[in-house]
Structure formats: structure tokens, C-alpha cells
Scaffold this motif. Structure first.
Motif, mmCIF file in Angstrom:
data_model
loop_
_atom_site.group_PDB
_atom_site.id
_atom_site.type_symbol
_atom_site.label_atom_id
_atom_site.label_comp_id
_atom_site.label_asym_id
_atom_site.label_seq_id
_atom_site.Cartn_x
_atom_site.Cartn_y
_atom_site.Cartn_z
ATOM 1 N N LYS A 1 2.607 1.650 -3.294
ATOM 2 C CA LYS A 1 1.434 2.032 -4.278
ATOM 3 C C LYS A 1 1.691 1.026 -5.390
ATOM 4 O O LYS A 1 1.529 1.048 -6.665
ATOM 5 C CB LYS A 1 1.243 3.239 -5.004
ATOM 6 C CG LYS A 1 0.977 4.234 -3.768
ATOM 7 C CD LYS A 1 0.886 5.659 -4.207
ATOM 8 C CE LYS A 1 0.568 6.647 -3.394
ATOM 9 N NZ LYS A 1 0.544 8.212 -3.840
ATOM 10 N N ARG B 1 0.707 -1.193 0.072
ATOM 11 C CA ARG B 1 0.034 -0.096 0.172
ATOM 12 C C ARG B 1 0.935 1.328 -0.029
ATOM 13 O O ARG B 1 0.586 2.065 -0.769
ATOM 14 C CB ARG B 1 -0.805 -0.090 1.081
ATOM 15 C CG ARG B 1 -1.937 1.065 1.522
ATOM 16 C CD ARG B 1 -2.874 1.078 2.398
ATOM 17 N NE ARG B 1 -2.249 1.052 3.813
ATOM 18 C CZ ARG B 1 -2.868 1.095 4.871
ATOM 19 N NH1 ARG B 1 -4.217 0.723 4.875
ATOM 20 N NH2 ARG B 1 -2.386 1.166 5.908
ATOM 21 N N ARG C 1 -2.408 -1.282 -5.150
ATOM 22 C CA ARG C 1 -2.559 0.091 -6.089
ATOM 23 C C ARG C 1 -3.777 -0.043 -6.891
ATOM 24 O O ARG C 1 -4.415 0.946 -6.842
ATOM 25 C CB ARG C 1 -1.338 0.040 -7.117
ATOM 26 C CG ARG C 1 -1.390 0.887 -8.169
ATOM 27 C CD ARG C 1 -0.294 0.761 -9.139
ATOM 28 N NE ARG C 1 -0.214 1.608 -10.238
ATOM 29 C CZ ARG C 1 -0.916 1.692 -11.478
ATOM 30 N NH1 ARG C 1 -1.170 0.304 -11.531
ATOM 31 N NH2 ARG C 1 -0.839 2.565 -12.354
#
Length: 518
Positions: free
Chosen positions: A246, A243, A251
Motif C-alpha cells: 500500500k 499494491r 496506494r
């Protein structure tokens, strides 16, 4: 210098060799100690490798483990970085009764659940205590304000069938084209229906809300669900790292979340404008479509208006639950009926025996006549529950009826999928699709307590949308089966499960539509 470097390399090789030897000896020790165990816990990595290897069929994997371990199993995760994968999984009815009902206050969703399902925000599926009670109360208020709530729900589904889905099936029967029924249910029924019930907006009348094609929103839903499912089988450290960077499923989750946030905000703004018009016109017709939808109840609060974020979270939770439950239920129901001709024949016989006009909307009294159809629905839910598992977190140390100790803050997974497949609960034919198990000799309906049949949860958190799903399913089944049958495409394997929170078919349900002879 070179001699020192060579000497250091020698030390490094020796250290690595020693570490490998220690791990090898530890592995031998663990293997010998756990050689008769249901699942071996390896040094350092615990039972995680076996879980990852079986991720593609995790529900059947869990069922087999629970079957061998008497209905409850303690899973040991990696010993590095985190202990969040140390959890208890159970399908034992006595444990389910304890967690969902008799000791309910000690098993809230908990902070870890909120982190895993952070996309749901402060919606009813993700909260405890006052926020949870508030949203249940508001749902009950919404369902009682309409004099004929059952008829309203049935009428909504009936119009969706008559105006859109039946003409679609007619075209397919004429052309003999193959169709993915799961995708068709999502695209033509469940998504629009969920928006209408949660927001009180008919997508057909407000196409400008969709800045992207509806299929993009469907894909975003799937991406969100896959990421949340992945959070259940990966250490928290890893998915949080994804997270932060990303990347991967995280993502896609972030992108899907942003898309839905924007969509929900547009819907809320439009609904607020509608409510203002209703107020200004002193419109007292509570059954008007513009005044329908769960969101309307919240918007009527004037003294302490709810924040836009809370309204978004509330609506997204309800919309997600309404869409996912119905999509899964419709797909598995029509697959089971299509692959069990005798069951299909009995449903048609019941439709004919009830002597109803399937071109008009059915009321509660008429729908209640369909005992065998309801048995088929309950049997479908037993084998293929729309939400196959849930989890709780203990507020304080506890001992389950099975004798297992639960630590404070420890996660307990409840496998509803496994509960429906236990011989101790359902008998030796537990894996058979057998609707007759739900019907008594007097042609009544068999009552099974929620701790043995937890498909709709149980206790104080029993699913508030249970009756709504059953109504929608009955209307859809009667509308479709009275006119058409489905032939599953030969060679198509729909049994592979999608790795999402709801129990969907990974490859969809490919079928041909055949018009029933009058």
C-alpha cells in the motif's frame, strides 16, 4: 576466529569480484552483439533501463524505435522474477489489421490486461466474450431506443455550452485572466457530461451526490490513470508488491477506487429510485432526462437483475471512456487551432458559409455540413489520439504479417500514437498538422481504413462511442469558435504529455480568451 572471519570476508570479496567481472564481460559481449541494434538488451535487466529513462516521453520514444525497426519491435524485459515485460510493440497496419480484425479471436484482452486494469472490473473495456458482447448490445439498444439519438447527444452538449461554458468564457474575456483550458474542460464539461450519459443523472440537480468537491474526483481519476500507466512499464512483481505494501501510486489508486466505488453506489441507488418512480407513474416518455443514461437499460431487466457490482463496473467504464476521450480531444483540438491561425480562419469561414444559428441546437443534417471541421478533428486524432495505445494477449502461438513470432500469452502493444506519425502511411509531411489531407478534390471526405487510422480501434471492437465523440466535438467547436478565440500563453509548453492512459497535457493548456468581433 578472527582469521576465519577475515578468510570468509576474503571469499566474499572474491565472489563479488567474480560476479562483477562476469557481469562486465557479459555486458561487453551484449554490447558487441547488439552494437548496431535499435535498442540494446543488457544482461539481467534487459531493455528496462532505457524504457525507464524515457518514461516521461514514452510515446515519442516508442515512435522513434518503431520508425527505425520498420513498425514492429520485440522488447526484452528483465530476466529476473518475471517475463511479463517481454512484449511486442507494433504500429504496422498489416499487423493491426491481423490483430484487430482478421485474427481477432486469437487476440483477446487476456488475463494480464484484466490484472493491469483491475479497477475497471467487468466493464466493457476490460472483458472478452459474452460479457463484452452483452455490453455492446446494450449500448446499441440504448442508442436506438431514442428516436433522435444524435440530436439528444448534440442537445446535451449544446446546453452545457450555453448554460455554463460560454458564460465562463465571457467572464474570462472581460477580465483577461489566464485559464487552464484542459482543467476547465474536465471540471465544467466532460465530467458532468459523462455522468449524465452513463448514469442519466445531472450533477447540477443532484449536488448532494458529491460528498467531496468535484476537483477531488478529478484528482482521483488522474491518480488511477497514472497507476495503471505505471503498471505498463514496471515488472508485474514490483507493482504488485507496491499494491500489497500500500505504497506509491498503488496506494493512490486504491484510495481513488474506494472513492469512486462509494460515489457510483450512491448514483446507482438514486437511479434505481428514479426508475421505480417512472414505472409506478407509467411514464412512457423515453426522451425524458430521468429516463436517459445507459444505466437505465440495465435497470429495466426484471427477471434476472444485474448485480450492483456489475452495474458499477459497467457505468464506471463508460463514464471513464466518455470523460477521458472528450477531455483529451477538446484540449488538443483547441491548442492546434489556436496555434494554426489559417486553420482557425477556415473553420470560421465554414461556420459562416453554412449559415446556421449557433444559438440553437444543431441536428445531424446541419452537423454533417461541416466537412472542413471534421477534417480538423480527424487530423487532431491522428497526431494526438485520446487513447494512444492498447494491448492484446495471444491465445495461441501466431506469426504476424510482419514475420514476427508471437508466443502464447505474450503481450502485443498497439501504438496508435506511432501509427499516426509513420511516413510510410502518411507521407513525408506526417508530422505536420494538415487537415487538407482528409479532403478530396471534389470536397468530399477521404476514407482511411481503420488499420491505418486505428484511433477508434478497429474490427469487432471498434469504439462504440466514436460517433458520439464527433458530435460532441463539433457542437463544442462551433459554439466556442463562433464567439471566442484562444491565445496560448507565451512560454507555456503544453507538449509535455501526462503519464496516464489517456493522452493529456502534463502542465495543462494555459490560454487567454478573446471575444471574436461580430
Amino acid at each position: 576466529m578472527m582469521m576465519m572471519a577475515l578468510e570468509n570476508i576474503g571469499y566474499l570479496e572474491g565472489a563479488l569480484g567474480g560476479a562483477v567481472m562476469v557481469y562486465f564481460l557479459a555486458t561487453i559481449h551484449h554490447w558487441w552483439r547488439d552494437r548496431n541494434a535499435v535498442l540494446m538488451a543488457w544482461p539481467v535487466v534487459g531493455m528496462l533501463p532505457k524504457l525507464l529513462l524515457n518514461a516521461s516521453n514514452v510515446h515519442d520514444f516508442a515512435t522513434e524505435i518503431l520508425r527505425k525497426s520498420g513498425g514492429t519491435f520485440v522488447f526484452k524485459g528483465p530476466s529476473w522474477f518475471t517475463t511479463d515485460l517481454d512484449f511486442i510493440i507494433t504500429c504496422d497496419p498489416s499487423n493491426l489489421q491481423h490483430i484487430l480484425n482478421s485474427n481477432f479471436s486469437n487476440y483477446p484482452k487476456g488475463e494480464e490486461f484484466r490484472q493491469v486494469f483491475d479497477v475497471l472490473g467487468d466493464g466493457i473495456l476490460n472483458v472478452d466474450s459474452d460479457l463484452w458482447r452483452l455490453q455492446r448490445k446494450m449500448f446499441q439498444l440504448w442508442s436506438t431506443r431514442h428516436k433522435n439519438f444524435v440530436s439528444f447527444i448534440a442537445n446535451t452538449m449544446h446546453h452545457k455550452m450555453v448554460d455554463h461554458f460560454i458564460p465562463f468564457l465571457h467572464h474570462l474575456s472581460q477580465t483577461r485572466l489566464q485559464v487552464d483550458l484542459q482543467e476547465s474542460f474536465q471540471r465544467m464539461i466532460t465530467f458532468d457530461n459523462a455522468i449524465l450519459l452513463s448514469l442519466g443523472l445531472n450533477p447540477a440537480s443532484h449536488s448532494h451526490l458529491f460528498q467531496l468537491p468535484q476537483l477531488e474526483y478529478q484528482k482521483a481519476f488522474e491518480d488511477i490513470h497514472k497507476a495503471v500507466f505505471q503498471r505498463h512499464i514496471l515488472p508485474q512483481t514490483l507493482w504488485k508488491l507496491q499494491r500489497w505494501l500500500k505504497i506509491g501510486a498503488e496506494r493512490k489508486l486504491a484510495q481513488g477506487r474506494e472513492m469512486f466505488d462509494q460515489f457510483m453506489l450512491r448514483c446507482i441507488s438514486l437511479k434505481q429510485q428514479q426508475q421505480l418512480m417512472i414505472t409506478n407513474n407509467n411514464n412512457e416518455n423515453n426522451d425524458d432526462e430521468a429516463d436517459f443514461g445507459l444505466l437505465s437499460i440495465y435497470l429495466e431487466e426484471k427477471e434476472k437483475p444485474y448485480s450492483t457490482k456489475f452495474l458499477k463496473d459497467m457505468a464506471l467504464n463508460f463514464m471513464s471512456a466518455a470523460r477521458d476521450t472528450l477531455t483529451s480531444s477538446l484540449t488538443w483540438f483547441f491548442w492546434l487551432v489556436a496555434t494554426h491561425p489559417l486553420v482557425e480562419a477556415k473553420i470560421i469561414e465554414e461556420i459562416n458559409r453554412c449559415n446556421i444559428n449557433t444559438t440553437t441546437c444543431l441536428g445531424a443534417e446541419e452537423l454533417n455540413k461541416f466537412i472542413y471541421l471534421q477534417a480538423v478533428l480527424y487530423e487532431t486524432f491522428r497526431l494526438y489520439p485520446p487513447i494512444p495505445f492498447n494491448h492484446r494477449s495471444a491465445d495461441k502461438d501466431d506469426i504476424l504479417p510482419s514475420g514476427h513470432h508471437v508466443r502464447k500469452k505474450q503481450r502485443v502493444l498497439l501504438s496508435f500514437y506511432s501509427t499516426g506519425r509513420m511516413e510510410e502511411i502518411w507521407g513525408k509531411d506526417c508530422l505536420e498538422f494538415k487537415p487538407e489531407r482528409w479532403i478530396t478534390e471534389e470536397k468530399g471526405f477521404v476514407y482511411v481504413p481503420s488499420h491505418k487510422y486505428p484511433i477508434f480501434n478497429g474490427g469487432p471492437r471498434t469504439c462504440i462511442g466514436k460517433d458520439m465523440v464527433l458530435i460532441q466535438m463539433k457542437v463544442a467547436a462551433i459554439s466556442i469558435l463562433s464567439k471566442y478565440s484562444f491565445q496560448v500563453v507565451e512560454g507555456h509548453d503544453p507538449i509535455s504529455l501526462s503519464l496516464t492512459i489517456s493522452l493529456n497535457m502534463k502542465s495543462g493548456l494555459m490560454a487567454k480568451v478573446v471575444k471574436r468581433c461580430s
